[in-house]
Design an enzyme around this catalytic site. Structure first.
Site, PDB file in Angstrom:
ATOM      1  N   LEU A  21       0.861  -1.179   0.000  1.00 39.06           N
ATOM      2  CA  LEU A  21       0.000   0.000   0.000  1.00 39.06           C
ATOM      3  C   LEU A  21       0.893   1.223   0.000  1.00 39.06           C
ATOM      4  CD1 LEU A  21      -2.803  -0.712   2.664  1.00 39.06           C
ATOM      5  CD2 LEU A  21      -2.993  -0.864   0.182  1.00 39.06           C
ATOM      6  N   ASP A  22       0.470   2.276  -0.674  1.00 40.28           N
ATOM      7  CA  ASP A  22       1.219   3.523  -0.633  1.00 40.28           C
ATOM      8  C   ASP A  22       1.380   3.988   0.807  1.00 40.28           C
ATOM      9  OD1 ASP A  22       1.228   3.489  -3.380  1.00 40.28           O
ATOM     10  OD2 ASP A  22      -0.450   4.890  -3.592  1.00 40.28           O
ATOM     11  N   ARG A  23       2.477   4.648   1.088  1.00 37.26           N
ATOM     12  CA  ARG A  23       2.783   5.061   2.455  1.00 37.26           C
ATOM     13  C   ARG A  23       1.658   5.863   3.121  1.00 37.26           C
ATOM     14  NH1 ARG A  23       8.695   6.647   4.701  1.00 37.26           N
ATOM     15  NH2 ARG A  23       8.111   6.718   6.907  1.00 37.26           N
TER      16      ARG A  23
END
Length: 235
Positions: free
Chosen positions: A57-59
């Site tokens: 997942l994106d940060r």
């Protein structure tokens, strides 16, 4: 970190926004190491703990992350994520309200590595990949809407880019047109639920992440399925 599901082969956790799933050049401790530490302490594992990363997942995104605890599970989960047999549901708080309450979005995305950003095109262009997702409106306030999103392809920043493309950037997502950032640096995108066939036992596993503890999230979730007035706003 909150453990949502665990057995001998699989562990599914809820990631907080701001965490990285796997180590990168920042040197910050990744979620994968946090999960390894948990397994080592919780189960008294001596030596190195095996943990396979099967997706990311994106940060700035919170929500469900699946890890493999055995090599057998890792291989099979990799195949399942690759062939699309893992069903992921996202919730997004977006600016405004989409013109169409439920729709499928199709487009072509190109990725700029230096900017770490994707660009949306209405037709295929050199280097582009087809991107398809479906969404439906769950609830709305005067300024924001809560959308349920399901990915039919898995492209870089796909949800962020495609929702911005219909004039509904995700709250806090400055990179894709949000008016302002969120105070904690997150974007209001949640990997809400994952449903998959267990890679070893073949039972159906469903894991759901908790909604962020935020007043806007709380109000939008409380308004799901609430009747609307003639303006389309929740009553």
């Amino acid at each position: 970190m909150k453990v949502l599901y665990e057995d001998n082969h699989v562990i599914i956790v809820s990631k907080a926004s701001g965490e990285i799933v796997q180590g990168d050049k920042t040197g910050d401790q990744p979620l994968s190491d946090t999960v390894k530490d948990y397994i080592k302490v919780e189960h008294g594992k001596p030596g190195n703990v095996f943990l396979g990363v099967v997706h990311r997942l994106d940060r700035p995104v919170a929500g469900v992350v699946v890890f493999a605890k055995t090599s057998k599970a890792l291989s099979r989960l990799n195949d399942m994520f690759r062939d699309g047999s893992v069903h992921k549901t996202y919730w997004a708080v977006v600016q405004g309200r989409p013109e169409i309450e439920e729709a499928t979005l199709e487009g072509w995305l190109t990725r700029n590595e230096k900017q770490n950003k994707s660009y949306l095109h209405s037709r295929e262009v050199p280097g582009s990949k087809k991107a398809v997702l479906s969404y439906r409106l769950l609830s709305t306030t005067e300024r924001y809407s809560l959308l349920e999103v399901k990915l039919l392809t898995g492209r870089h920043h796909q949800i962020r880019c495609q929702l911005a493309g219909i004039g509904c950037p995700i709250k806090g997502d400055l990179k894709y047109g949000a008016r302002r950032s969120n105070p904690d640096g997150s974007i209001s995108l949640l990997a809400r639920k994952v449903e998959l066939e267990h890679p070893v036992s073949h039972i159906t596993v469903v894991a759901e992440a908790p909604v962020p503890e935020d007043n806007l999230w709380r109000d939008l979730v409380a308004s799901i399925n609430t009747p609307t007035d003639s303006s389309g706003l929740t009553t």
